[in-house]
Design a protein around this motif. Structure first.
Motif, PDB file in Angstrom:
ATOM      1  N   THR A 126       0.813  -1.218   0.000  1.00  0.00           N
ATOM      2  CA  THR A 126       0.000   0.000   0.000  1.00  0.00           C
ATOM      3  C   THR A 126       0.849   1.272   0.000  1.00  0.00           C
ATOM      4  O   THR A 126       0.470   2.276  -0.610  1.00  0.00           O
ATOM      5  CB  THR A 126      -0.941   0.013   1.219  1.00  0.00           C
ATOM      6  OG1 THR A 126      -0.171  -0.118   2.423  1.00  0.00           O
ATOM      7  CG2 THR A 126      -1.943  -1.142   1.135  1.00  0.00           C
ATOM      8  N   SER A 127       1.980   1.245   0.675  1.00  0.00           N
ATOM      9  CA  SER A 127       2.834   2.441   0.703  1.00  0.00           C
ATOM     10  C   SER A 127       3.432   2.712  -0.673  1.00  0.00           C
ATOM     11  O   SER A 127       3.593   3.873  -1.066  1.00  0.00           O
ATOM     12  CB  SER A 127       3.942   2.290   1.747  1.00  0.00           C
ATOM     13  OG  SER A 127       4.776   1.180   1.462  1.00  0.00           O
ATOM     14  N   ALA A 128       3.736   1.645  -1.431  1.00  0.00           N
ATOM     15  CA  ALA A 128       4.284   1.820  -2.780  1.00  0.00           C
ATOM     16  C   ALA A 128       3.216   2.383  -3.721  1.00  0.00           C
ATOM     17  O   ALA A 128       3.513   3.236  -4.566  1.00  0.00           O
ATOM     18  CB  ALA A 128       4.814   0.491  -3.322  1.00  0.00           C
ATOM     19  N   VAL A 129       1.980   1.920  -3.576  1.00  0.00           N
ATOM     20  CA  VAL A 129       0.888   2.452  -4.393  1.00  0.00           C
ATOM     21  C   VAL A 129       0.689   3.936  -4.099  1.00  0.00           C
ATOM     22  O   VAL A 129       0.540   4.758  -5.009  1.00  0.00           O
ATOM     23  CB  VAL A 129      -0.417   1.667  -4.131  1.00  0.00           C
ATOM     24  CG1 VAL A 129      -1.590   2.335  -4.844  1.00  0.00           C
ATOM     25  CG2 VAL A 129      -0.273   0.226  -4.600  1.00  0.00           C
ATOM     26  N   ALA A 130       0.715   4.293  -2.810  1.00  0.00           N
ATOM     27  CA  ALA A 130       0.551   5.695  -2.426  1.00  0.00           C
ATOM     28  C   ALA A 130       1.685   6.552  -2.976  1.00  0.00           C
ATOM     29  O   ALA A 130       1.461   7.655  -3.482  1.00  0.00           O
ATOM     30  CB  ALA A 130       0.483   5.818  -0.908  1.00  0.00           C
ATOM     31  N   LEU A 131       2.907   6.048  -2.895  1.00  0.00           N
ATOM     32  CA  LEU A 131       4.061   6.781  -3.413  1.00  0.00           C
ATOM     33  C   LEU A 131       3.950   6.990  -4.913  1.00  0.00           C
ATOM     34  O   LEU A 131       4.217   8.092  -5.422  1.00  0.00           O
ATOM     35  CB  LEU A 131       5.347   6.025  -3.089  1.00  0.00           C
ATOM     36  CG  LEU A 131       6.639   6.597  -3.679  1.00  0.00           C
ATOM     37  CD1 LEU A 131       6.892   8.010  -3.163  1.00  0.00           C
ATOM     38  CD2 LEU A 131       7.822   5.684  -3.339  1.00  0.00           C
ATOM     39  N   ALA A 132       3.534   5.963  -5.635  1.00  0.00           N
ATOM     40  CA  ALA A 132       3.396   6.077  -7.092  1.00  0.00           C
ATOM     41  C   ALA A 132       2.325   7.098  -7.463  1.00  0.00           C
ATOM     42  O   ALA A 132       2.509   7.909  -8.379  1.00  0.00           O
ATOM     43  CB  ALA A 132       3.062   4.714  -7.698  1.00  0.00           C
ATOM     44  N   ALA A 133       1.211   7.071  -6.743  1.00  0.00           N
ATOM     45  CA  ALA A 133       0.122   7.999  -7.044  1.00  0.00           C
ATOM     46  C   ALA A 133       0.538   9.443  -6.777  1.00  0.00           C
ATOM     47  O   ALA A 133       0.359  10.333  -7.624  1.00  0.00           O
ATOM     48  CB  ALA A 133      -1.117   7.646  -6.214  1.00  0.00           C
ATOM     49  N   VAL A 134       1.123   9.691  -5.609  1.00  0.00           N
ATOM     50  CA  VAL A 134       1.496  11.054  -5.237  1.00  0.00           C
ATOM     51  C   VAL A 134       2.721  11.519  -6.026  1.00  0.00           C
ATOM     52  O   VAL A 134       2.788  12.667  -6.470  1.00  0.00           O
ATOM     53  CB  VAL A 134       1.758  11.150  -3.718  1.00  0.00           C
ATOM     54  CG1 VAL A 134       2.298  12.522  -3.347  1.00  0.00           C
ATOM     55  CG2 VAL A 134       0.470  10.876  -2.964  1.00  0.00           C
TER      56      VAL A 134
END
Length: 212
Positions: free
Chosen positions: A155-163
């Motif tokens: 989930t942290s990687a998905v958030a990083l990619a989105a932001v």
């Protein structure tokens, strides 16, 4: 125009909104202290009464809009289980993209003093991209617990990619460039699918929940 000596409520927001209108209508080259106060319908000296100069004003405008989006993103975890994961993520990503707008963010980057003030404020903990990223991670963790995101998804990687991608589009955009919103929608749909989000196929392409 407000008469001399009469206090104006929410003067900062009034000036910020006026600056956004000037930028949208005439572009960065037209943004001057006089243009802003004229658009706001107030005395010429009002801006300098609240800000040290135009550089401080521009930096504080960007910080204010980032902070507004960060506060909205804090509410994202409360939406877990409602709507679609892609739609909820896309609403926040688009709000971040619109928070300062490529024109305003680009203007800050071309003014060294404004850029330095902005960077120092963010480094000191002013709400910005990191706060939004943390809120997205918490939201995805909540969806994961509900089974709407795959248990093995990072989930942290998905958030990083989105932001991170939204940050890139925001900081490299310019007035008149192609609208980056479709790129954001495509990215979020891909990330939601990769995270195994339920019903993620095409779910970021329609009407999105507003981030108030």
């Amino acid at each position: 125009m407000s008469p001399r000596g009469v206090a104006m409520p929410d003067v900062r927001e009034r000036l910020f909104a006026a600056a956004e209108r000037v930028l949208a209508r005439e572009g960065p080259g037209a943004l001057t202290s006089r243009a802003i106060t004229a658009e706001a319908g107030c005395a010429k000296g009002v801006l300098h009464a609240h800000f040290a100069g135009l550089d401080e004003f521009v930096a504080d405008l960007v910080l204010d809009r980032f902070a507004h989006t960060a506060r909205s993103a804090e509410e994202l975890a409360g939406r877990a289980g409602a709507g679609t994961v892609a739609g909820n993520l896309c609403g926040v990503a688009l709000a971040l993209l619109d928070s300062a707008g490529p024109t305003i963010a680009g203007l800050a980057m071309t003014r060294p003093a404004a850029s330095l003030r902005l960077r120092r404020a963010l480094e000191s903990g002013a709400p910005g991209f990191s706060a939004v990223q943390e809120s997205i991670t918490r939201y995805l963790d909540a969806e994961q617990r509900l089974g709407r995101v795959a248990s093995g998804a990072d989930t942290s990687a998905v958030a990083l990619a989105a932001v991170g991608t939204t940050h890139h589009l925001l900081m490299t955009g310019w007035s008149g460039a192609a609208d980056p919103r479709e790129q954001v929608r495509g990215l979020i749909a891909m990330l939601a699918s990769a995270a195994g989000a339920a019903g993620s196929a095409g779910s970021a392409s329609g009407e999105l929940p507003a981030v108030e």
